[in-house]
Scaffold this active site. Sequence first.
Site, PDB file in Angstrom:
ATOM      1  N   ASP A   1     -52.595 -24.201 -93.377  1.00 43.16           N
ATOM      2  CA  ASP A   1     -52.845 -23.904 -94.548  1.00 43.16           C
ATOM      3  C   ASP A   1     -52.271 -24.856 -95.471  1.00 43.16           C
ATOM      4  OD1 ASP A   1     -54.601 -21.812 -94.760  1.00 43.16           O
ATOM      5  OD2 ASP A   1     -53.099 -20.618 -96.189  1.00 43.16           O
TER       6      ASP A   1
ATOM      7  N   ARG B   1     -61.271 -27.407 -94.003  1.00 44.56           N
ATOM      8  CA  ARG B   1     -61.561 -26.386 -95.457  1.00 44.56           C
ATOM      9  C   ARG B   1     -60.948 -27.337 -96.552  1.00 44.56           C
ATOM     10  NH1 ARG B   1     -56.982 -22.227 -96.055  1.00 44.56           N
ATOM     11  NH2 ARG B   1     -58.557 -21.253 -93.887  1.00 44.56           N
TER      12      ARG B   1
END
Length: 309
Positions: free
Chosen positions: A135, A188
Amino acid sequence: MAAFDSLYRRVVLATADAGFVRHFVERHGWRLGVGRFIAGPDAASAVPKFLELRTAGKRLILDALGEFVTSEAAARRSADTILAAVDVVAAAGIEPYFSVKPTQLGLGVDAGLAHELAATVAERIAAVSGHLCLDMESSPYVDATLDLWERLRAGGQLHVSGVLQSYLHRTADDLERVLALSPMPAVRIVKGAYKESSEVAMQARSDIEGGFVGLVERCLAAGAHVNIGTHDERLITMLLASIDAKAADLPYEVQMLFGVRPALQDRLVAAGRPLRIYTPFGNDWYGYYSRRLAERPANLAVVVRGMFG
Ligand code: FDA
């Protein structure tokens, strides 16, 4: 409206930093709606939720919650929690596709420590044929996170993907750095969830959205596997139309958060779109939950009702 969004988010995230607020919400969290966004207090208790999502045609991104640890011992404990969760998930026959926050593995303590722990986690996940996504956290950690990602891949951990945030002014350059990796990793794209100043991040919704579309289109043009991380139906519709108009076999997924816009999630599955749901579990939910409250005033209203209702 754009100014309100930005102000609302900054105020909620700043308030969440206050010790007494944290203490109160941590104490009463499950009564205040935490369960809407968190699948359970640990991996084993969250397994039924994972299976329910899978039965509904949704793939999973698993997040053993934790972030911003401040000591080596805490980073090692976090890594152990993730390793144990990998075992639980693999034993339950669930795809071990994990996301971790680099600061939960000690990136804020020492980059070498974070690399050691991330490599250990990545190895365990590789052993069960899984996937690991790093992340992206607040802007002071972006360089170190990109370095960590590159270092893991240079060490042969090719099942490691990452995240870029469209609100940061720097991200178009970072994307070129990522696309230059060989083989090209999956990326992402998200808007970005942290409190950032106008020096480092765009504040206007239209700029952030424009940036988002540009980054996804750049990934598609480069042939990278792009994970479209948003609940913004207008953007999703526009990007899916763009993908459909290009080629049938472009590698992409839509990715959304557990508990956010479930009806839209169901519609995407029904339309045959590849959808993966970011599903957090664990006790260290405060930071994650605060960011979800900061994204939508209606979520905060649920908490306030819980406090006074
Ligand atoms: P936006 O905020 O514009 O919302 C669009 C619509 O979605 C809203 O109108 C509302 O209906 C709904 N919605 C959005 N958020 C909601 C919420 N919390 N509760 C209820 N409804 C909501 N960020 C980051 O900085 N680093 C990261 O690594 C990640 N990782 C990540 C993974 C995945 C799979 C997703 C979907 C998102 C992230 N994010 C993230 C968070 C991201 O940066 C962003 O903060 C949120 O996705 C909210 O922005 P949206 O693009 O969804 O749209």
